[in-house]
Design a protein around this motif. Structure first.
Motif, PDB file in Angstrom:
ATOM      1  N   LEU A  53     -22.611  -5.873  -3.862  1.00 12.28           N
ATOM      2  CA  LEU A  53     -21.631  -5.825  -4.947  1.00 12.28           C
ATOM      3  C   LEU A  53     -22.169  -6.641  -6.123  1.00 12.28           C
ATOM      4  N   CYS A  54     -22.146  -6.062  -7.295  1.00 10.53           N
ATOM      5  CA  CYS A  54     -22.748  -6.695  -8.470  1.00 10.53           C
ATOM      6  C   CYS A  54     -22.036  -8.012  -8.818  1.00 10.53           C
ATOM      7  N   PRO A  55     -22.807  -9.100  -9.003  1.00 12.94           N
ATOM      8  CA  PRO A  55     -22.180 -10.372  -9.368  1.00 12.94           C
ATOM      9  C   PRO A  55     -21.833 -10.436 -10.859  1.00 12.94           C
ATOM     10  N   PHE A  56     -22.293  -9.461 -11.626  1.00 11.03           N
ATOM     11  CA  PHE A  56     -22.109  -9.543 -13.078  1.00 11.03           C
ATOM     12  C   PHE A  56     -20.983  -8.661 -13.596  1.00 11.03           C
ATOM     13  N   HIS A  57     -20.492  -7.770 -12.761  1.00  8.39           N
ATOM     14  CA  HIS A  57     -19.284  -7.052 -13.157  1.00  8.39           C
ATOM     15  C   HIS A  57     -18.450  -6.822 -11.907  1.00  8.39           C
ATOM     16  N   SER A  58     -17.185  -6.493 -12.113  1.00  5.12           N
ATOM     17  CA  SER A  58     -16.292  -6.367 -10.973  1.00  5.12           C
ATOM     18  C   SER A  58     -16.340  -4.940 -10.438  1.00  5.12           C
TER      19      SER A  58
ATOM     20  N   ARG B 179     -31.445  -4.304 -10.266  1.00  2.19           N
ATOM     21  CA  ARG B 179     -30.822  -3.475 -11.297  1.00  2.19           C
ATOM     22  C   ARG B 179     -29.427  -3.078 -10.843  1.00  2.19           C
ATOM     23  N   CYS B 180     -28.468  -3.164 -11.782  1.00  3.23           N
ATOM     24  CA  CYS B 180     -27.121  -2.708 -11.464  1.00  3.23           C
ATOM     25  C   CYS B 180     -26.880  -1.382 -12.165  1.00  3.23           C
ATOM     26  N   PHE B 181     -26.504  -0.367 -11.377  1.00  5.26           N
ATOM     27  CA  PHE B 181     -26.265   0.943 -11.971  1.00  5.26           C
ATOM     28  C   PHE B 181     -24.840   1.051 -12.515  1.00  5.26           C
ATOM     29  N   GLY B 182     -24.075  -0.017 -12.338  1.00  6.36           N
ATOM     30  CA  GLY B 182     -22.723  -0.034 -12.893  1.00  6.36           C
ATOM     31  C   GLY B 182     -22.714  -0.601 -14.303  1.00  6.36           C
ATOM     32  N   CYS B 183     -23.318  -1.794 -14.480  1.00  4.81           N
ATOM     33  CA  CYS B 183     -23.237  -2.449 -15.784  1.00  4.81           C
ATOM     34  C   CYS B 183     -24.584  -2.502 -16.494  1.00  4.81           C
ATOM     35  N   GLY B 184     -25.653  -2.116 -15.802  1.00  3.45           N
ATOM     36  CA  GLY B 184     -26.940  -2.039 -16.477  1.00  3.45           C
ATOM     37  C   GLY B 184     -27.760  -3.315 -16.464  1.00  3.45           C
TER      38      GLY B 184
HETATM   39 ZN   LIG Z   1     -23.129  -4.737 -12.520  1.00  7.25          ZN
END
Ligand SMILES: [Zn+2]
Length: 551
Positions: free
Chosen positions: A34-39, A55-60
């Motif tokens: 789970l990305c620590p930089f977005h929820s 790399r996070c494919f949710g927030c980039g």
């Molecule tokens: Zn993210």
């Protein structure tokens, strides 16, 4: 510097590094979490072991170990480099300025105003600039406090520290100082043109009077703030901390980490004590891998910082009830992170580890060496050792209690180890212990905030006391109200208002949710005090602070 950057990268595994912050699962060639930089609820955060990037494919968000640490810890590149250098055991050679930053806190050779003599207070200054100005003000204050300690004004404070067995060298290593009754910093701040606004952002070191001052540093030697200990026993509170600022975050501050970090790296063990004096005294006695959470509630953030160094923790808390309770809280949190936990057993009639350190350094080393595993510590505290024979009634009661603690153990190997251990120790089958754990584990069915909600529903007095919180929870849980209330009643056999109140406070503390009602009434009191004193500035300051807290 380029070589070192690469060397650190080679020695740091990004999967292991990020794995200390969040759980990662292997999926094919990547690791996922789970990305620590977005929820988010489904993982879109990928770590690639081969290329050593995330790399996070949710927030980039994406990058390498440095970018991860900079973002995660809110550090600039240099700070991230130092942190990772230390973690990977690479010595930084190229900036000699940083090499002297290890011995004292704050480093005594550093000149506080070398780059920025007039503290320009440009509103457009970047966050990092404010931060470095806060460090400078704190560093200057720490030096003045330290100097005062060795002046005529500091006589009684120095006498007290000496009576606690501290040497000049130790006092210097920790840059302990004294804030006298009369204000001593104001002239200095005026001469340096430091604005009220900036002082406010620093947490205002002028607020400390007649207190022994412990500067609180980060691992790089920046002074984040202070803990002031009252010189006499009448002054309340006994310990007074810098309020929360951009750099002083109580949930992340570990006293003595800077002085302890080398010893921690060598021993791979962190000893966690309760107070500054414990740390300072133990350090003087040669036990240097010791830190303290400075009397504030221990948080997950504290544990995450500890985990950067080691997963072996030894608890050395005070012998009183509060100390035992604090130890249990840390044990629970540390088990969740699958750490190895031991507890120091203090000799009879000794109140804290600082006392042993001063009286008998050899004994200190021995009791740390002989620290027992956490479950043995709990067993010993519950079993009456004077009793020659443990009968079936004792076993039933005792193992039922122990099963509650085993529920905390996340690591399957550790769990199996303890079940086996208890089975042999008490002559019962492993299945029966497992059954006990299972019968207890239904308590985890409810999320902690659901428990709070259920308790507020059951006790109307608590509901009105926590009305804001209740309204918030009611929005989320109203549809499951009856089920939650029933579950809470099932899980807490002897529930009464007092127990519920306690449990709610514990949960809020653990979840780091501010108890808004408490904050508001506290501020109301302080504001009316300031109004009575006709202190308009103070009223304004408090209103602003309150506003920030409740938004
Ligand atoms: Zn993210």
């Amino acid at each position: 510097m380029g070589d070192e950057v690469e060397e650190i990268k080679l020695k740091t595994d990004i999967v292991e590094l990020i794995g200390q912050y969040l759980p990662l699962k292997k999926t094919g060639a990547n690791w996922k979490g789970l990305c620590p930089f977005h929820s988010e609820k489904t993982p879109s955060f990928m770590v690639n072991a081969e290329r050593q990037i995330f790399r996070c494919f949710g927030c980039g968000e994406s990058g390498d170990i440095y970018e991860f640490i900079m973002k995660m810890e809110n550090l600039n590149f240099r700070e991230a480099l130092e942190m990772l250098a230390q973690r990977s055991g690479v010595a930084l050679r190229s900036h000699s300025k940083y090499e002297t930053r290890n011995s004292t806190c704050p480093p005594s050779g550093r000149r506080e105003f070398e780059t920025n003599p007039n503290f320009p207070n440009d509103q457009n200054n970047q966050f990092s600039n404010t931060k470095s100005q806060i460090y400078k003000i704190n560093l200057a204050s720490a030096k003045i406090f330290h100097k005062i300690l060795y002046s005529k004004t500091g006589e009684s404070a120095l006498k007290y520290l000496k009576s606690r067995g501290l040497t000049d060298e130790t006092i210097k290593t920790f840059q302990i100082g004294f804030a006298p009754q009369k204000p001593i910093l104001s002239n200095y701040f005026v001469s340096k043109n430091i604005s009220q606004d900036l002082l406010y952002k620093t947490g205002n070191p002028q607020k400390f009077f007649n207190r022994i001052m412990f500067p609180i540093c980060d691992v790089l030697g920046n002074v984040l703030g202070f803990t002031g200990r009252a010189l006499d026993n009448e002054t309340q509170p006994k310990y007074y901390n810098t309020p929360e600022t951009e750099v002083f975050k109580k949930s992340r501050i570990l006293y003595g980490l800077m002085q302890a970090k080398n010893a921690i790296r060598e021993t791979k063990i962190i000893i966690l004590a309760e107070g500054q004096m414990d740390v300072v005294s133990a350090h003087q006695s040669g036990v240097k891998n010791i830190i303290a959470s400075s009397g504030t509630a221990f948080t997950d953030d504290h544990l995450r910082i500890i985990l950067r160094y080691t997963d072996n923790i030894v608890l050395a808390f005070d012998a009183d009830e509060a100390g035992k309770k604090a130890a249990l809280t840390v044990i629970q949190m540390a088990l969740e992170k699958e750490m190895n936990i031991k507890v120091v057993v203090l000799p009879e009639n000794v109140k804290d580890i600082g006392e042993v350190a001063v009286a008998n350094p050899t004994l200190l080393k021995n009791i740390i060496q002989d620290a027992v595993y956490w479950l043995d510590w709990i067993i010993n505290s519950k079993i009456d050792n004077g009793k020659s024979k443990i009968d079936i009634a004792d076993k039933k009661l005792f193992l039922k209690q122990i099963a509650l603690y085993l529920k905390w153990v996340k690591n399957p190997i550790e769990k199996s180890h303890w079940i086996n251990y208890l089975s042999q120790k008490f002559g019962v089958s492993q299945e029966s212990i497992n059954a006990l754990i299972d019968s207890n584990s239904k308590q985890t069915k409810l999320a902690s905030l659901e428990i709070v909600y259920g308790m507020l529903e059951i006790f109307p007095a608590l509901k009105s006391q926590h009305s804001l919180l209740y309204n918030r929870l009611n929005d989320s849980y109203n549809s499951q109200r009856d089920m939650i209330v029933m579950e809470v009643k099932n899980n807490y056999a002897d529930l009464n208002e007092e127990i519920a109140q306690k449990e709610i406070e514990d949960i809020l503390k653990r979840r780091k949710i501010d108890d808004l009602e408490k904050i508001k009434s506290d501020f109301a009191r302080r504001i009316s005090e300031a109004e009575q004193n006709n202190d308009r500035e103070k009223v304004k300051e408090l209103m602003l602070e309150l506003h920030k807290k409740i938004i």
